[in-house]
Design a protein around this motif. Structure first.
Motif, PDB file in Angstrom:
ATOM      1  N   MET A   1       0.828  -1.214   0.000  1.00 43.47           N
ATOM      2  CA  MET A   1       0.000   0.000   0.000  1.00 43.47           C
ATOM      3  C   MET A   1       0.862   1.263   0.000  1.00 43.47           C
ATOM      4  SD  MET A   1      -2.863  -1.419  -0.178  1.00 43.47           S
ATOM      5  CE  MET A   1      -3.966  -0.044  -0.004  1.00 43.47           C
ATOM      6  N   ASN A   2       2.088   1.152   0.484  1.00 40.90           N
ATOM      7  CA  ASN A   2       3.031   2.267   0.533  1.00 40.90           C
ATOM      8  C   ASN A   2       4.309   1.850  -0.172  1.00 40.90           C
ATOM      9  OD1 ASN A   2       1.563   4.241   2.174  1.00 40.90           O
ATOM     10  ND2 ASN A   2       1.690   2.677   3.772  1.00 40.90           N
ATOM     11  N   TYR A   3       5.280   2.749  -0.194  1.00 41.40           N
ATOM     12  CA  TYR A   3       6.504   2.426  -0.926  1.00 41.40           C
ATOM     13  C   TYR A   3       7.262   1.283  -0.270  1.00 41.40           C
ATOM     14  CZ  TYR A   3       9.115   5.391   2.398  1.00 41.40           C
ATOM     15  OH  TYR A   3       9.655   5.957   3.516  1.00 41.40           O
ATOM     16  N   ILE A   4       8.051   0.606  -1.074  1.00 39.91           N
ATOM     17  CA  ILE A   4       8.850  -0.523  -0.611  1.00 39.91           C
ATOM     18  C   ILE A   4      10.124   0.031   0.012  1.00 39.91           C
ATOM     19  CG2 ILE A   4      10.141  -2.564  -1.342  1.00 39.91           C
ATOM     20  CD1 ILE A   4       8.027  -2.778  -3.649  1.00 39.91           C
ATOM     21  N   ASN A   5      10.343  -0.303   1.280  1.00 41.58           N
ATOM     22  CA  ASN A   5      11.542   0.206   1.937  1.00 41.58           C
ATOM     23  C   ASN A   5      12.481  -0.894   2.394  1.00 41.58           C
ATOM     24  OD1 ASN A   5      10.001  -0.696   4.106  1.00 41.58           O
ATOM     25  ND2 ASN A   5      10.671   0.938   5.461  1.00 41.58           N
ATOM     26  N   GLY A   6      12.206  -2.131   1.994  1.00 46.83           N
ATOM     27  CA  GLY A   6      13.110  -3.211   2.347  1.00 46.83           C
ATOM     28  C   GLY A   6      12.996  -4.378   1.396  1.00 46.83           C
ATOM     29  N   LEU A   7      14.138  -4.923   1.018  1.00 48.85           N
ATOM     30  CA  LEU A   7      14.233  -6.152   0.226  1.00 48.85           C
ATOM     31  C   LEU A   7      15.324  -7.004   0.862  1.00 48.85           C
ATOM     32  CD1 LEU A   7      14.214  -4.742  -3.426  1.00 48.85           C
ATOM     33  CD2 LEU A   7      12.405  -6.101  -2.378  1.00 48.85           C
ATOM     34  N   ALA A   8      15.108  -8.310   0.930  1.00 51.05           N
ATOM     35  CA  ALA A   8      16.113  -9.199   1.497  1.00 51.05           C
ATOM     36  C   ALA A   8      16.110 -10.527   0.756  1.00 51.05           C
ATOM     37  CB  ALA A   8      15.856  -9.434   2.978  1.00 51.05           C
ATOM     38  N   ARG A   9      17.298 -10.991   0.399  1.00 46.68           N
ATOM     39  CA  ARG A   9      17.450 -12.304  -0.228  1.00 46.68           C
ATOM     40  C   ARG A   9      17.369 -13.364   0.868  1.00 46.68           C
ATOM     41  NH1 ARG A   9      21.628 -15.940  -0.938  1.00 46.68           N
ATOM     42  NH2 ARG A   9      21.561 -17.101  -2.893  1.00 46.68           N
ATOM     43  N   ILE A  10      16.577 -14.409   0.624  1.00 46.37           N
ATOM     44  CA  ILE A  10      16.477 -15.530   1.544  1.00 46.37           C
ATOM     45  C   ILE A  10      17.354 -16.672   1.041  1.00 46.37           C
ATOM     46  CG2 ILE A  10      14.890 -17.241   2.518  1.00 46.37           C
ATOM     47  CD1 ILE A  10      12.733 -14.957   2.339  1.00 46.37           C
ATOM     48  N   LYS A  11      17.216 -17.000  -0.217  1.00 48.59           N
ATOM     49  CA  LYS A  11      18.084 -17.960  -0.905  1.00 48.59           C
ATOM     50  C   LYS A  11      17.910 -17.695  -2.390  1.00 48.59           C
ATOM     51  CE  LYS A  11      14.626 -21.646  -0.882  1.00 48.59           C
ATOM     52  NZ  LYS A  11      14.299 -23.002  -0.504  1.00 48.59           N
ATOM     53  N   ASP A  12      18.644 -18.401  -3.239  1.00 45.95           N
ATOM     54  CA  ASP A  12      18.497 -18.166  -4.679  1.00 45.95           C
ATOM     55  C   ASP A  12      17.026 -18.220  -5.079  1.00 45.95           C
ATOM     56  OD1 ASP A  12      21.142 -17.747  -5.147  1.00 45.95           O
ATOM     57  OD2 ASP A  12      21.489 -19.595  -6.262  1.00 45.95           O
TER      58      ASP A  12
END
Length: 111
Positions: free
Chosen positions: A38-49
């Motif tokens: 609903m709002n801007y994306i402020n986090g991304l994180a890789r979990i695995k490939d």
């Protein structure tokens, strides 16, 4: 915000509420994901490939596998926690919350 997805791809997210998957070898757009944030994306994180998570400001955290949403966590991610979403190997997904605490979601990321 940015995160590596696998050997040749990375993801970016921002105020348009979309995630763009980029091929950094060819320097071209690989895929575009319309999210349910609903709002801007402020986090991304890789979990695995080919598995990663996104969080939106005061919004949900979404886990993607092969570029498709597979789990949505009702989290309320902290507004000023720019790119602080983190996957801790062997522990789980650490999500910074609006009350300035952190919640750990262990695999399989149950709430």
């Amino acid at each position: 915000v940015l995160c590596r997805i696998n050997e040749s791809l990375f993801a970016s997210g921002g105020d348009d509420k979309q995630i763009i998957i980029w091929d950094y070898k060819s320097k071209s757009k690989y895929k575009q994901i319309q999210t349910k944030h609903m709002n801007y994306i402020n986090g991304l994180a890789r979990i695995k490939d080919n598995m990663f998570a996104s969080c939106g400001v005061e919004d949900v955290t979404i886990i993607y596998e092969n570029y498709e949403p597979v789990i949505t966590l009702d989290t309320k991610c902290e507004k000023y926690a720019l790119n602080k979403l983190t996957y801790l190997e062997g522990v789980g997904l650490a999500v910074p919350l609006i009350d300035h605490s952190i919640k750990i979601y262990p695999p399989p990321f149950d709430s």
